[in-house]
Design an enzyme around this catalytic site. Structure first.
Site, short mmCIF file in Angstrom:
data_model
loop_
_atom_site.label_atom_id
_atom_site.label_comp_id
_atom_site.label_asym_id
_atom_site.label_seq_id
_atom_site.Cartn_x
_atom_site.Cartn_y
_atom_site.Cartn_z
CG ASP A 17 0.57 -2.49 6.22
OD1 ASP A 17 -0.39 -2.66 7.00
OD2 ASP A 17 0.48 -1.79 5.19
CD GLN A 49 -6.59 -4.50 3.65
OE1 GLN A 49 -7.52 -5.30 3.53
NE2 GLN A 49 -6.80 -3.19 3.71
CB CYS A 72 -3.77 3.27 -1.58
SG CYS A 72 -4.86 4.67 -1.33
CE LYS A 130 -7.38 -0.78 6.36
NZ LYS A 130 -8.28 -0.44 5.25
CG HIS A 134 -1.93 0.99 1.35
ND1 HIS A 134 -1.67 2.30 1.70
CD2 HIS A 134 -3.29 0.91 1.18
CE1 HIS A 134 -2.80 2.98 1.74
NE2 HIS A 134 -3.81 2.16 1.41
#
Length: 416
Positions: free
Chosen positions: A210, A213, A374, A236, A133
């Site tokens: 990261d 997600q 993104c 999220k 991202h």
């Protein structure tokens, strides 16, 4: 028949109707049609228990934290720190002070890159994956421009998988940081981060994962992974917007300088010199999003009550069914066909711009994401302007997938 079989499997795991009743937004209509929300990769919907918890904070214990001796301040402080402990247990951090509250994944990454500005030297190397991202690309680019370090990219293949042989080739004594997402937001690829962390540590490099997600779909164990940093966003995982977590190993957090100066992050201030507070307060300057931090713990409790094993099973069934149904559409191509992936389907239909499909299916109540997500380098790799992305959550149903497939077919008929 296929739809019926999938319905049986899902109902064995979860009471979908009961779960959906927890989410008031799912009962509304969009453009006169029942809402089908397939933009969970952008943000999740919020259960009533989370919505109520936000109101409860402001109605009953609203006060600033860590600073007051009065009752409300102590109640708010206790609730905030209880939430930190919940998150520590959820991700299996060794210490609660390794869990920092942030405004989201982007904030956490920028906090770390700011710290490494005092560590990196010219010609040091930072490895970033081709699947990232923008939030896990741009801060590292800015860091390299500031320090003279070199940014190198771990390439991907046509399936949307990282090429591990190339990753191994890029690693060297010059590598100081490796940063990679746990799961790709644009393709759903699950990266082999345990292996990548192990290889990076062989060269003494720090690793930031990261997890934005990943955390909606699984429980990361940061000690088992042995990552140095793990970041994610609260919104999220059914939590409030403007919330997030940065996990960092104690040794690294002690080594990095503060990200911001101000109240709360100090031990003693004089005009001659300031000394900084111990972890985690060293990195939590100013009044935080108190309600958000507390309610993030509520959201994690909610997901754990459902059970991540149940969540994963249902979402994988949705992914399998959605993939099969969408591929029935002539001219439809799915981008991201990794062996290991989560419940994201990114696709295009030959000769039709993804934005046009997204606009038409929205008229039928279907919320999908269109564009480069993104993750523009991924789109450049596939030589497309963007894709249509359907991202499923545990509260979605196969009936909703059928509605999306019908809507995409109608859009194709109208636009061809």
């Amino acid at each position: 028949m296929l739809t019926f079989v999938f319905r049986i499997f899902i109902n064995k795991m979860l009471d979908i109707n009961k779960i959906r009743a927890d989410f008031p937004i799912l009962t509304q209509k969009v453009n006169g049609k029942p809402l089908v929300y397939f933009d969970n990769g952008a943000t999740s919907q919020k259960p009533q228990i989370v919505i109520d918890a936000i109101s409860k904070y402001y109605q009953e214990i609203n006060a600033n934290i860590h600073r007051g001796v009065h009752t409300l301040s102590q109640l708010a402080t206790d609730a905030y720190e209880v939430s930190r402990a919940k998150i520590q247990n959820h991700i299996h951090a060794q210490f609660s002070h390794e869990v920092l509250f942030t405004s989201g994944t982007t904030h956490g990454i920028n906090l770390v890159t700011h710290g490494f500005a005092s560590i990196l030297k010219p010609f040091d190397e930072v490895l970033v994956s081709a699947l990232e991202h923008h939030s896990n690309i741009v801060p590292w680019q800015m860091l390299c421009e500031k320090t003279g370090a070199i940014l190198k990219v771990i390439p991907m293949d046509d399936h949307g998988q990282l090429i591990l042989s190339e990753y191994e080739r890029l690693l060297s004594e010059k590598t100081k940081v490796v940063t990679v997402n746990h799961i790709s937001n644009a393709l759903g690829t699950i990266n082999p981060i345990a292996y990548m962390i192990k290889k990076a540590h062989e060269f003494g490099a720090a690793v930031l994962i990261d997890g934005a997600q990943a955390v909606p779909h699984l429980k990361p164990d940061v000690q088992a992974l042995d990552c140095d940093f793990y970041v994610f966003s609260g919104h999220k995982i059914c939590g409030p917007t403007g919330t997030g977590i940065l996990y960092g190993k104690e040794a690294w957090l002690n080594k990095l300088p503060p990200y911001q100066g101000g109240g709360e992050m100090i031990k003693e201030v004089t005009f001659a010199k300031t000394t900084y507070a111990d972890l985690p307060h060293k990195f939590e300057a100013g009044t935080p999003n108190i309600a958000g931090g507390i309610v993030l713990g509520t959201a994690i409790d909610y997901l754990n009550a459902i059970g991540f094993e149940n969540i994963q099973k249902q979402e994988m069934l949705l992914l399998e069914y959605g993939t099969k149904r969408l591929l029935e559409i002539e001219g439809l191509k799915i981008f991201g066909t990794a062996k290991e992936k989560t419940s994201v389907i990114s696709f295009n239909v030959d000769g039709i711009h993804p934005y046009d499909i997204g606009t038409i299916v929205d008229k039928m109540g279907i919320a999908v994401r269109t564009g480069h997500h993104c993750a523009q380098p991924i789109m450049d790799f596939f030589k497309v302007p963007g894709t249509v992305r359907a991202s499923f959550a545990f509260y979605n149903t196969i009936e909703e997938i059928d509605l999306m497939v019908a809507a995409v077919k109608k859009a194709k008929m109208m636009l061809s």
